[in-house]
Design a protein around this motif. Structure first.
Motif, mmCIF file in Angstrom:
data_model
loop_
_atom_site.group_PDB
_atom_site.id
_atom_site.type_symbol
_atom_site.label_atom_id
_atom_site.label_comp_id
_atom_site.label_asym_id
_atom_site.label_seq_id
_atom_site.Cartn_x
_atom_site.Cartn_y
_atom_site.Cartn_z
ATOM 1 N N ALA A 60 0.824 -1.218 0.000
ATOM 2 C CA ALA A 60 0.000 0.000 0.000
ATOM 3 C C ALA A 60 0.851 1.257 0.000
ATOM 4 O O ALA A 60 0.375 2.336 -0.315
ATOM 5 N N LYS A 61 2.108 1.133 0.403
ATOM 6 C CA LYS A 61 3.059 2.262 0.405
ATOM 7 C C LYS A 61 2.464 3.492 1.058
ATOM 8 O O LYS A 61 2.537 4.594 0.533
ATOM 9 N N GLY B 208 1.828 6.199 4.495
ATOM 10 C CA GLY B 208 2.674 7.008 5.359
ATOM 11 C C GLY B 208 2.078 8.396 5.473
ATOM 12 O O GLY B 208 1.783 9.019 4.454
ATOM 13 N N ASP B 209 1.887 8.866 6.711
ATOM 14 C CA ASP B 209 1.258 10.168 6.936
ATOM 15 C C ASP B 209 1.637 10.631 8.344
ATOM 16 O O ASP B 209 2.375 9.935 9.043
ATOM 17 N N TYR C 70 -4.217 4.225 9.082
ATOM 18 C CA TYR C 70 -3.819 3.268 8.042
ATOM 19 C C TYR C 70 -3.437 1.924 8.665
ATOM 20 O O TYR C 70 -3.765 0.864 8.133
ATOM 21 N N PRO D 118 9.061 6.119 3.511
ATOM 22 C CA PRO D 118 9.804 6.716 4.624
ATOM 23 C C PRO D 118 9.892 8.245 4.628
ATOM 24 O O PRO D 118 10.379 8.827 5.588
ATOM 25 N N TYR D 119 9.437 8.908 3.547
ATOM 26 C CA TYR D 119 9.745 10.335 3.369
ATOM 27 C C TYR D 119 9.349 11.195 4.565
ATOM 28 O O TYR D 119 10.043 12.159 4.891
ATOM 29 N N PHE E 235 16.259 10.235 -5.965
ATOM 30 C CA PHE E 235 16.521 10.687 -4.592
ATOM 31 C C PHE E 235 17.193 9.611 -3.736
ATOM 32 O O PHE E 235 18.081 9.898 -2.946
ATOM 33 N N GLN E 236 16.773 8.371 -3.875
ATOM 34 C CA GLN E 236 17.211 7.307 -2.958
ATOM 35 C C GLN E 236 18.722 7.095 -2.954
ATOM 36 O O GLN E 236 19.296 6.757 -1.921
ATOM 37 N N LYS F 50 -1.504 10.391 -0.398
ATOM 38 C CA LYS F 50 -0.046 10.209 -0.304
ATOM 39 C C LYS F 50 0.412 8.908 -0.957
ATOM 40 O O LYS F 50 1.176 8.139 -0.393
ATOM 41 N N ARG F 51 -0.045 8.697 -2.202
ATOM 42 C CA ARG F 51 0.299 7.498 -2.936
ATOM 43 C C ARG F 51 1.622 7.672 -3.681
ATOM 44 O O ARG F 51 2.202 8.764 -3.714
ATOM 45 N N ALA G 263 3.647 10.985 -2.733
ATOM 46 C CA ALA G 263 4.943 10.949 -2.034
ATOM 47 C C ALA G 263 6.073 10.867 -3.056
ATOM 48 O O ALA G 263 5.951 10.158 -4.052
ATOM 49 N N PRO G 264 7.180 11.579 -2.852
ATOM 50 C CA PRO G 264 8.215 11.677 -3.885
ATOM 51 C C PRO G 264 9.320 10.630 -3.824
ATOM 52 O O PRO G 264 10.150 10.563 -4.725
ATOM 53 N N TYR G 265 9.353 9.789 -2.772
ATOM 54 C CA TYR G 265 10.533 8.953 -2.525
ATOM 55 C C TYR G 265 10.924 8.093 -3.719
ATOM 56 O O TYR G 265 12.111 7.869 -3.960
ATOM 57 N N LEU H 166 4.418 15.823 -1.879
ATOM 58 C CA LEU H 166 4.952 16.116 -0.542
ATOM 59 C C LEU H 166 6.330 16.737 -0.693
ATOM 60 O O LEU H 166 7.224 16.153 -1.295
#
Lengths: 272, 272
Positions: free
Chosen positions: A95-96, A98-99, A107, A124-125, A156-157, B96-97, B123-125, B145
């Motif tokens: 589901a990826k 995160g909030d 969630y 993780p952002y 970015f990673q 935040k997908r 989310a940008p990760y 984000l």
């Protein structure tokens, strides 16, 4: 599910295969479209045909949400079917999410309680307080995105952040979070050579590895660098198994593909 | 919705208020729990009482998913109600997908087509190929984000990456993506002083700013640094408006809170 029970299943089945249930109505056998719930019918057939070869199933929520309410209903039926009929299978809500803290808790409840998944993938952002709520539930696991299998991983990673790469910073930092022993990590098979260094940072945690097969990753390479003394790997395959045939024999064809991977895994485990 | 139509609504209503529809059944007025669909009943009453004061509504998907199927159904009813009765309102799926390309496309379809939201938070990760699928739809907007309102923002977002901070690298890099003019950004009000530099990097894009009110951010400070010549701000308030009262007068009380914010915004716009 406790991690030790997952390891026991891996030893028993001689498999660390995870099957990604990414159901696309345009790819499933056309005869299933007549069924009342084609998505669930497809999943049930795939699970029935492969549950002795796989230790985990991983529906990606995007594929269900795209179909709205009927998709969400099929997802609930799928997790209920797994929990009722195969309680020893490890289940992953891909589901990826995160909030902010109280929202991440929602969630966590959605996927650990309303639907009783064993784990959920988490981005993780947003940092510590966005991930820790997913680690508060006993025998439940957050699977944190570290290094993903797509090309955008290099945006970015892999960038240098304070002397290391961002994904390594994510790995290191996350080990300091509360209940970090409940963390697992997503590491793409398309970047197998990175696994050596990853194992230095997190020697013990399970890695969920997508990208074998359709995305081009090599199972052998992943195992060379990723295996640890309790296996510590879940290798995911989705399209390669699900859509091996779109005829009446689709479940059988899926089993054949799953079996080939399981045999490869058995060989690898016997040599490890 | 086209960005210029959103700006026109802001000018007309003298408001850049976004109301976050984060429905918690433990906080809504108890008399609503008797209704057939308490979540939708609550949202409908809030929308009916505030739609002339707000230009946007933003349900956070976590709150709906936590209630399973009935939550998802209430979310669909809410977006349908908004689109049918208030087509000039800008709608945001705060979801935040973000996933690998073909999977992000599924999420885009889920929120832009199956439910007809104008925008979704992303989310940008996972980088470029995880975000671009959300930018392929005409008159639809991905809200990326950048710098979030929670404390965990300091874990990675503000870390130095190649001579700048990660969130600035996200801002800069994202401006090179295809259809980048459809991008908006999440910037937390709790970090208003960062807005000055953010506006140097993205002078034209809309910013969605959570964290005013319950989380402690100041509206005036955000506007000092964040306003541009087409306003360029959406300020979100959730709990402060939704739960102003939990009696029979909850919608009226919500309106009073929304009106206070709208008046403040009107003053700011008249001086800008």
């Amino acid at each position: 599910m406790k991690e030790q029970d997952l390891v026991a299943q891996i030893r028993k089945k001689q498999s660390f295969l995870c099957i990604g249930l990414d159901v696309d109505l345009e790819k499933i056998p056309p005869h299933l479209l007549q069924k009342e719930d084609p998505i669930f019918s497809f999943n049930k057939a795939i699970i029935d045909a492969t549950h002795d070869l796989a230790v985990a199933y991983k529906p990606n929520t995007a594929f269900y949400e795209a179909y709205g309410l009927k998709g969400w209903r099929a997802l609930e039926k799928t997790i209920n079917y797994l929990n009722t009929n195969h309680p020893n299978i490890f289940t992953i809500a891909d589901a990826k999410r995160g909030d902010i803290g109280n929202t991440s808790t929602r969630y966590a409840k959605a996927f650990y309680e309303t639907m009783a998944f064993d784990s959920i993938t988490v981005a993780p952002y947003m940092g510590k307080d966005s991930v820790e709520p997913f680690l508060e539930f006993e025998d439940k696991h957050a699977i944190l995105l570290a290094l993903t299998s797509n090309h955008g991983a290099y945006d970015f990673q892999t960038k240098q952040v304070e002397g290391t790469q961002l994904y390594k910073e994510v790995l290191k930092t996350s080990t300091t979070w509360k209940n970090a022993d409940r963390l697992m990590y997503v590491v793409g098979a398309t970047k197998a050579e990175y696994l050596k260094e990853i194992r230095h940072i997190i020697p013990n945690n399970f890695l969920l590895v997508p990208g074998v097969g359709a995305q081009g990753g090599s199972l052998k390479e992943v195992c060379t660098y990723g295996l640890n003394d309790h296996v510590g790997l879940l290798i995911n395959s989705s399209r390669g198994i699900l859509y091996a045939s779109n005829g009446e024999d689709f479940a059988e064809a899926a089993r054949t593909k799953a079996e080939a991977l399981q045999q490869e895994m058995k060989d690898i485990l016997s040599k490890a």
